[in-house]
Scaffold this motif. Structure first.
Motif, PDB file in Angstrom:
ATOM      1  N   LEU A 268       0.412  -1.054  -0.672  1.00  0.00           N
ATOM      2  CA  LEU A 268       0.079  -0.217  -0.310  1.00  0.00           C
ATOM      3  C   LEU A 268       0.991   1.596   0.166  1.00  0.00           C
ATOM      4  O   LEU A 268       2.208   1.535  -0.035  1.00  0.00           O
ATOM      5  N   GLU A 269       0.133   2.021  -0.616  1.00  0.00           N
ATOM      6  CA  GLU A 269       1.065   3.383  -0.174  1.00  0.00           C
ATOM      7  C   GLU A 269       1.869   4.245   0.647  1.00  0.00           C
ATOM      8  O   GLU A 269       3.085   3.908   0.742  1.00  0.00           O
ATOM      9  N   GLN A 270       0.666   3.766   2.157  1.00  0.00           N
ATOM     10  CA  GLN A 270       1.271   4.135   3.449  1.00  0.00           C
ATOM     11  C   GLN A 270       1.841   2.603   4.075  1.00  0.00           C
ATOM     12  O   GLN A 270      -0.089   2.409   3.784  1.00  0.00           O
ATOM     13  N   GLU A 271       2.873   2.146   4.558  1.00  0.00           N
ATOM     14  CA  GLU A 271       3.251   0.952   5.479  1.00  0.00           C
ATOM     15  C   GLU A 271       3.688   1.271   6.614  1.00  0.00           C
ATOM     16  O   GLU A 271       3.894   1.626   6.263  1.00  0.00           O
ATOM     17  N   PRO A 272       3.153   0.756   7.919  1.00  0.00           N
ATOM     18  CA  PRO A 272       1.287  -0.054   8.042  1.00  0.00           C
ATOM     19  C   PRO A 272       0.984   1.229   7.587  1.00  0.00           C
ATOM     20  O   PRO A 272       1.210   2.071   7.876  1.00  0.00           O
ATOM     21  N   PRO A 273      -0.413   0.706   6.733  1.00  0.00           N
ATOM     22  CA  PRO A 273      -1.857   1.954   6.681  1.00  0.00           C
ATOM     23  C   PRO A 273      -2.522   2.820   7.157  1.00  0.00           C
ATOM     24  O   PRO A 273      -2.211   1.943   8.672  1.00  0.00           O
ATOM     25  N   GLN A 274      -3.096   3.767   7.240  1.00  0.00           N
ATOM     26  CA  GLN A 274      -3.613   3.699   7.497  1.00  0.00           C
ATOM     27  C   GLN A 274      -5.506   3.374   7.322  1.00  0.00           C
ATOM     28  O   GLN A 274      -5.566   3.435   6.721  1.00  0.00           O
ATOM     29  N   PRO A 275      -6.370   3.575   8.688  1.00  0.00           N
ATOM     30  CA  PRO A 275      -7.296   2.384   9.117  1.00  0.00           C
ATOM     31  C   PRO A 275      -7.830   2.823   7.419  1.00  0.00           C
ATOM     32  O   PRO A 275      -9.164   2.581   7.455  1.00  0.00           O
ATOM     33  N   ASN A 276      -8.137   4.632   7.260  1.00  0.00           N
ATOM     34  CA  ASN A 276      -8.985   5.177   5.791  1.00  0.00           C
ATOM     35  C   ASN A 276      -8.207   5.105   4.136  1.00  0.00           C
ATOM     36  O   ASN A 276      -9.148   5.785   3.572  1.00  0.00           O
ATOM     37  N   ASN A 277      -7.416   3.841   4.569  1.00  0.00           N
ATOM     38  CA  ASN A 277      -7.331   3.807   3.583  1.00  0.00           C
ATOM     39  C   ASN A 277      -8.235   3.262   2.553  1.00  0.00           C
ATOM     40  O   ASN A 277      -8.701   2.064   3.525  1.00  0.00           O
ATOM     41  N   PRO A 278      -8.595   3.208   1.233  1.00  0.00           N
ATOM     42  CA  PRO A 278      -9.988   2.603   0.751  1.00  0.00           C
ATOM     43  C   PRO A 278      -9.749   1.079   0.676  1.00  0.00           C
ATOM     44  O   PRO A 278     -10.826   0.374   0.469  1.00  0.00           O
ATOM     45  N   VAL A 279      -8.611   0.347   0.291  1.00  0.00           N
ATOM     46  CA  VAL A 279      -8.242  -0.479   0.189  1.00  0.00           C
ATOM     47  C   VAL A 279      -8.833  -1.112   1.946  1.00  0.00           C
ATOM     48  O   VAL A 279      -8.987  -2.217   1.960  1.00  0.00           O
ATOM     49  N   VAL A 280      -8.004  -0.846   2.468  1.00  0.00           N
ATOM     50  CA  VAL A 280      -8.140  -1.146   4.208  1.00  0.00           C
ATOM     51  C   VAL A 280      -9.407  -1.128   4.238  1.00  0.00           C
ATOM     52  O   VAL A 280     -10.017  -2.606   5.168  1.00  0.00           O
ATOM     53  N   ALA A 281     -10.023  -0.294   3.949  1.00  0.00           N
ATOM     54  CA  ALA A 281     -11.154  -0.039   4.857  1.00  0.00           C
ATOM     55  C   ALA A 281     -12.397  -0.752   3.782  1.00  0.00           C
ATOM     56  O   ALA A 281     -13.313  -1.814   4.996  1.00  0.00           O
ATOM     57  N   ALA A 282     -12.004  -1.184   2.633  1.00  0.00           N
ATOM     58  CA  ALA A 282     -12.929  -2.110   2.081  1.00  0.00           C
ATOM     59  C   ALA A 282     -13.144  -3.387   2.539  1.00  0.00           C
ATOM     60  O   ALA A 282     -13.633  -4.929   2.507  1.00  0.00           O
ATOM     61  N   TRP A 283     -12.069  -4.012   2.488  1.00  0.00           N
ATOM     62  CA  TRP A 283     -11.313  -4.995   2.938  1.00  0.00           C
ATOM     63  C   TRP A 283     -12.373  -5.392   4.669  1.00  0.00           C
ATOM     64  O   TRP A 283     -12.307  -6.675   5.083  1.00  0.00           O
TER      65      TRP A 283
END
Ligand SMILES: NC(=O)c1ccc[n+]([C@@H]2O[C@H](COP(=O)([O-])OP(=O)(O)OC[C@H]3O[C@@H](n4cnc5c(N)ncnc54)[C@H](O)[C@@H]3O)[C@@H](O)[C@H]2O)c1
Ligand SMILES: O=C(O)[C@H](O)CO
Length: 347
Positions: A268-283
């Protein structure tokens, strides 16, 4: 021979005590310290006098961090991708940047294929729904699963990992094509795959697209909404390269509207990701229409127990060479993409 410990090597992140491998290779000439830092502020006062630094995974070596290094003979990245290091700033400060280019090629290719097969065979989708108690045993109503043999597996970036992935995809019966503007002519014939001269040509003809290029100024955002729209309806996207190559929001939208039937995301663009990353949020959200179509791994495509020992050992050896003023094997500051893809570690 014990040369006397007068030098200092600082490992910025990830690897923590006991630092057995690093101390075995460097211990006779340097004190080795691991900071387990995530932010620049955690380094203040701790790296200024370092004779070499090693950057394991998450830490981003920006210009301002580099400017603090007063003594540094090398910034060593015990891994492949060095997009997190400002190599231009390092060059301007006369500091070589070195990577370990070849420790986990097979593992990343295995991970890309594992995600591609799990998604395109419906395994992930069906497992995810079943676990949530959605649907029943009638697979025919759940998801279209076209035969894979003869469909195109498209590779972006045909270097070490792209090549290893191409060979695996061939063995599974895919027609394999790649887009890579930098590799020399003849690679296609040598591998028995097709070379596509344009990115849009590759995207529009591939059932599965797997990314294996580095993150550079040229590849940042390479796959966004317009590119995904060129892919056939119901195709798959696999990213084990770097998060910044892909627009996460566009991926989630394409999954939600069915343009993509699945996406395998290791980075992901930022790692560890923010919870509002669109991929993380959808997942995370079982109600999200992309939820069952997303496979997410925490940047582990490279990982295996043996590979981990290899990259630490090779990174420590390169650091040792830098400290002793010996020729470096994998300096990347001035490499073009073509030179980079031809680099083979001799360590
Ligand atoms: N997820 C992981 O665990 C993991 C592990 C290792 C590497 N990686 C990533 O995979 C990348 C590839 O690794 P590699 O060892 O195969 O590197 P490599 O240098 O051997 O291959 C990269 C290829 O990408 C090509 N390329 C460069 N710019 C391109 C562009 N604009 N379009 C298409 N192709 C382009 C290069 O010509 C080269 O052939 C690394 O840079 C790193 O970011 C990820
Ligand atoms: O580039 C690499 O080596 C992997 O992504 C791990 O950082």
């Amino acid at each position: 021979m014990n040369r006397g410990i007068s030098l200092k090597v600082v490992i910025t992140d990830l690897i923590v005590e006991p630092l057995d491998i690093e101390r075995e290779v460097l211990g006779d000439i340097a004190e080795v310290i691991a900071l387990d830092a995530m932010t620049e502020s955690e380094l203040v006062g701790r790296i200024e006098d370092a004779d070499a630094v090693m950057v394991y995974h998450y830490f981003r070596f920006t210009r301002s961090t580099i400017e603090r290094l007063e003594n540094c003979k090398a910034i060593v990245r015990p891994g492949v991708g060095y997009d997190g290091i400002d190599i231009q700033a390092a060059g301007e400060h006369g500091i070589p940047v070195c990577n370990v280019p070849d420790y986990g090629t097979e593992e990343v290719a295995d991970s890309a294929m594992a995600m591609a097969l799990s998604l395109s065979r419906g395994t992930h989708f069906l497992n995810s729904r079943l676990r949530r108690g959605v649907g029943d045993w009638n697979v025919e109503q759940a998801v279209p699963i076209p035969r894979l043999r003869g469909r195109q597996f498209g590779i972006i970036g045909c270097g070490r990992i792209g090549t290893a992935t191409a060979l695996r995809a061939k063995a599974f019966g895919f027609d394999v094509a790649f887009y890579d503007p930098y590799v020399p002519d003849g690679i296609d014939k040598a591998l028995g795959v097709r070379r596509e001269r344009s990115l849009s040509g590759l995207l529009s003809s591939s059932h599965i697209v797997s990314l294996h290029c580095p993150l550079t100024d040229e590849t940042r955002g390479l796959i966004a909404g317009a590119e995904i729209a060129r892919m056939p309806q119901g195709s798959f996207l696999i990213n084990t390269s770097r998060g910044g190559v892909v627009d996460s929001q566009a991926v989630v939208e394409a999954l939600a509207n069915g343009q993509l039937a699945g996406a395998g995301i290791d980075v992901l663009e930022q790692e560890p990701p923010q919870p509002n990353n669109p991929v993380v949020a959808a997942w995370r959200d079982p109600a999200h229409p992309a939820h069952d179509r997303l496979l997410l791994n925490p940047h582990t495509a490279y990982y295996c127990d043996e590979g981990c020992v290899e990259f630490r050992h090779k990174g420590a050896l390169e650091t040792r060479r830098a400290l002793l003023g010996e020729p470096l094997r994998n300096q990347v500051n001035s490499l073009s993409p073509l030179e980079s893809c031809n680099t083979v570690s001799e360590i």
